[in-house]
Design a protein around this motif. Structure first.
Motif, PDB file in Angstrom:
ATOM      1  N   PRO A 170     -45.837  27.318   8.563  1.00 56.24           N
ATOM      2  CA  PRO A 170     -46.133  26.373   9.653  1.00 56.24           C
ATOM      3  C   PRO A 170     -45.901  24.944   9.208  1.00 56.24           C
ATOM      4  N   PRO A 171     -45.903  24.004  10.143  1.00 52.58           N
ATOM      5  CA  PRO A 171     -45.693  22.599   9.768  1.00 52.58           C
ATOM      6  C   PRO A 171     -46.849  22.066   8.941  1.00 52.58           C
ATOM      7  N   ALA A 172     -46.557  21.023   8.192  1.00 53.26           N
ATOM      8  CA  ALA A 172     -47.588  20.378   7.385  1.00 53.26           C
ATOM      9  C   ALA A 172     -48.502  19.548   8.268  1.00 53.26           C
ATOM     10  N   ALA A 173     -49.653  19.173   7.715  1.00 51.58           N
ATOM     11  CA  ALA A 173     -50.599  18.342   8.446  1.00 51.58           C
ATOM     12  C   ALA A 173     -50.032  16.949   8.651  1.00 51.58           C
ATOM     13  N   ALA A 174     -50.503  16.286   9.693  1.00 50.44           N
ATOM     14  CA  ALA A 174     -50.138  14.893   9.911  1.00 50.44           C
ATOM     15  C   ALA A 174     -50.711  14.030   8.794  1.00 50.44           C
ATOM     16  N   ALA A 175     -50.196  12.806   8.676  1.00 48.69           N
ATOM     17  CA  ALA A 175     -50.603  11.935   7.566  1.00 48.69           C
ATOM     18  C   ALA A 175     -52.094  11.641   7.586  1.00 48.69           C
ATOM     19  N   ALA A 176     -52.672  11.478   8.760  1.00 48.49           N
ATOM     20  CA  ALA A 176     -54.084  11.120   8.859  1.00 48.49           C
ATOM     21  C   ALA A 176     -54.817  12.153   9.702  1.00 48.49           C
ATOM     22  N   LEU A 177     -55.926  12.619   9.199  1.00 51.40           N
ATOM     23  CA  LEU A 177     -56.746  13.558   9.951  1.00 51.40           C
ATOM     24  C   LEU A 177     -57.643  12.801  10.930  1.00 51.40           C
ATOM     25  N   PRO A 178     -58.011  13.447  12.034  1.00 52.49           N
ATOM     26  CA  PRO A 178     -58.932  12.787  12.965  1.00 52.49           C
ATOM     27  C   PRO A 178     -60.320  12.682  12.343  1.00 52.49           C
ATOM     28  N   PRO A 179     -61.205  11.880  12.935  1.00 52.83           N
ATOM     29  CA  PRO A 179     -62.599  11.879  12.467  1.00 52.83           C
ATOM     30  C   PRO A 179     -63.168  13.292  12.500  1.00 52.83           C
ATOM     31  N   GLY A 180     -64.196  13.533  11.713  1.00 48.30           N
ATOM     32  CA  GLY A 180     -64.709  14.884  11.574  1.00 48.30           C
ATOM     33  C   GLY A 180     -65.336  15.464  12.818  1.00 48.30           C
ATOM     34  N   GLU A 181     -65.856  14.626  13.701  1.00 51.66           N
ATOM     35  CA  GLU A 181     -66.524  15.100  14.909  1.00 51.66           C
ATOM     36  C   GLU A 181     -66.083  14.285  16.111  1.00 51.66           C
ATOM     37  N   ALA A 182     -66.209  14.906  17.271  1.00 51.80           N
ATOM     38  CA  ALA A 182     -66.046  14.200  18.537  1.00 51.80           C
ATOM     39  C   ALA A 182     -67.304  14.427  19.359  1.00 51.80           C
ATOM     40  N   VAL A 183     -67.719  13.417  20.096  1.00 53.41           N
ATOM     41  CA  VAL A 183     -68.883  13.541  20.967  1.00 53.41           C
ATOM     42  C   VAL A 183     -68.404  13.850  22.375  1.00 53.41           C
ATOM     43  N   VAL A 184     -68.885  14.942  22.917  1.00 51.59           N
ATOM     44  CA  VAL A 184     -68.570  15.337  24.293  1.00 51.59           C
ATOM     45  C   VAL A 184     -69.709  14.832  25.177  1.00 51.59           C
ATOM     46  N   PRO A 185     -69.425  13.955  26.131  1.00 53.57           N
ATOM     47  CA  PRO A 185     -70.514  13.334  26.896  1.00 53.57           C
ATOM     48  C   PRO A 185     -71.236  14.334  27.794  1.00 53.57           C
ATOM     49  N   ALA A 186     -72.472  14.008  28.104  1.00 56.43           N
ATOM     50  CA  ALA A 186     -73.253  14.824  29.021  1.00 56.43           C
ATOM     51  C   ALA A 186     -72.623  14.803  30.407  1.00 56.43           C
ATOM     52  N   GLY A 187     -72.846  15.879  31.134  1.00 52.74           N
ATOM     53  CA  GLY A 187     -72.347  15.924  32.504  1.00 52.74           C
ATOM     54  C   GLY A 187     -71.870  17.301  32.891  1.00 52.74           C
ATOM     55  N   THR A 188     -71.335  17.369  34.079  1.00 56.05           N
ATOM     56  CA  THR A 188     -70.892  18.633  34.669  1.00 56.05           C
ATOM     57  C   THR A 188     -69.379  18.742  34.606  1.00 56.05           C
TER      58      THR A 188
END
Length: 446
Positions: A170-188
């Protein structure tokens, strides 16, 4: 708001061409996975799996039942083998003892069935009956074949001996990884679908789900991260495991992911389709059961996401309030978006598919590894059996845990953001990994 699958807007002629190409892609893959010698195809490589030749003839039998007989109204090809290839009548462990078709007979049978199916396709109008609407029955059969192709791929991983499959890395990873977490906002958000013509009954109907805000890992847990859990005695600490998970760990003698072994110098190696190689630190961990994933999450101070949390992270766009078809939008997956379709024989390093990220920056939700969720397999509100109870209904409420997102062995016809997979929590031969989630703290909630 959701967007319809492209087949919903196609003319009969264009839909017919789309169905034909999808069926051919499925058959090309099946042919490659059953190209071994007779002994390899008739052997049972694990009691968890059928002989490859059973899968081959079963694929043809289901295609005959639904497309030749039901949609086409044609005379049966081999009605005498219906019970033999009924998955509910014979356990996988018992199938080698059945009077199965030989590999040559099975190949001849599926070829005859496919020729009749293509004739049925040429004469079909896509409307007037739920099985024909949007080409549903053809899409269902293509998905069935691709699901068995992934099962056969797992059988190849279990078989011993020299490698018989190959694919580029498979392809190699991009140069920079995203932050370790993402916050999913409250809601429907809207979970499930009514607009995907080939969606299966357990994906329906769309319904609103309200979730509090939560954090989710932007990438699946990697081999390197999992090795830290191993090094910290994760398999020797019952406090990290559920009571049932610890009981299984002890009884099954689990000490590491399936197919891993220690080298003489203490390094970790794995067997992958007959090749022994060092465990790549940046790839998502694969071949772990639900209980192992749950224990790792506990060790990391997190938990596994619920099924609703996984789907919201994959589909919800907070900027527009839309529920997308895929994390990246409504367009079908390409090689830039996800690791799918047995294009490679292993997960890609985390960060390899930035084009496939969700609006919140969560990556590799589709492809690479199936992801364990904490939820059991239950019907959505408004569920209705279609077209047969044995696909979903008989499994509801059983001893299963949900898996989402597909793996490197999952075809795009199956790998949509609403597709629901499920398996027993002890299963490890499947191409399953996971990512973690967590509740937000009071300070984070503000």
């Amino acid at each position: 708001m959701t967007t319809a699958h492209p087949t919903g807007a196609l003319s009969d002629e264009a839909l017919r061409a789309h169905v034909a190409s999808t069926l051919q892609r499925s058959r090309d893959r099946t042919t490659g996975l059953t190209a071994g010698d007779e002994g390899d195809l008739t052997a049972q490589h694990s009691p968890l799996m059928s002989p490859l030749v059973w899968d081959l003839a079963h694929i043809g039998n289901q295609e005959e039942l639904w497309l030749v007989r039901d949609v086409g109204g044609r005379e049966p090809v081999r009605q005498d083998i219906d019970e033999l290839y009924d998955a509910f009548k014979h356990s996988r462990a018992s199938r080698p003892s059945l009077p199965l078709l030989t590999p040559a007979e099975a190949r001849g049978y599926v070829g005859t069935v496919r020729a009749k199916v293509l004739d049925v396709l040429d004469r079909t109008t896509f409307g007037g009956h739920p099985l024909r609407e949007g080409g549903f029955a053809f899409g269902m059969v293509a998905q069935h074949e691709q699901q068995h192709a992934e099962t056969m791929l797992a059988t190849h991983q279990l078989r011993l001996g020299a490698p018989v499959l190959s694919a580029p890395p498979p392809p190699a990873a991009a140069a920079a990884l995203p932050p370790g977490e993402a916050v999913v906002p409250a809601g429907t958000f809207t979970m499930g679908t009514a607009t995907e013509p080939w969606a299966l009954d357990n994906e329906r109907t769309p319904h609103p789900v309200h979730l509090p805000a939560f954090a989710i890992d932007t990438t699946p847990v990697t081999n390197g991260q999992y090795q830290q859990f191993l090094a910290d005695g994760g398999y020797d600490r019952p406090e990290l495991w559920s009571a049932r998970g610890w009981e299984h760990r002890v009884q099954a003698g689990l000490t590491a992911p399936q197919f891993w072994e220690r080298g003489a110098d203490g390094s970790w190696w794995r067997r992958r389709f007959g090749v022994h190689e060092p465990v790549p630190a940046q790839e998502p961990v694969v071949h772990v059961c639900f209980f192992e994933a749950q224990a790792y999450a506990s060790w990391a101070g997190k938990r596994l996401p619920t099924e609703a949390e996984w789907e919201k992270a994959a589909r919800f766009d907070p900027a527009t309030g839309r529920t997308r078809r895929y994390p990246w939008g409504d367009a079908a997956p390409t090689a830039e978006h996800a690791n799918l379709g047995q294009r490679h024989l292993q997960p890609a390093p985390v960060g390899a598919y930035p084009a496939g990220a969700s609006p919140l920056g969560v990556q590799q939700l589709i492809g690479d590894v199936w992801e364990w969720c904490s939820s059991g397999f239950d019907p959505y509100p408004g569920f209705a059996v279609f077209p047969y109870a044995e696909y979903s209904q008989v499994f509801f409420g059983g001893d299963y845990r949900i898996l989402r997102g597909g793996s490197f062995g999952t075809d795009e016809v199956v790998a949509r953001s609403t597709f629901r997979n499920w398996d027993h929590p002890i299963r490890r031969q499947i191409f399953a990994g996971f990512r973690c989630a967590r509740d937000l703290t009071a300070d984070e909630l503000g």
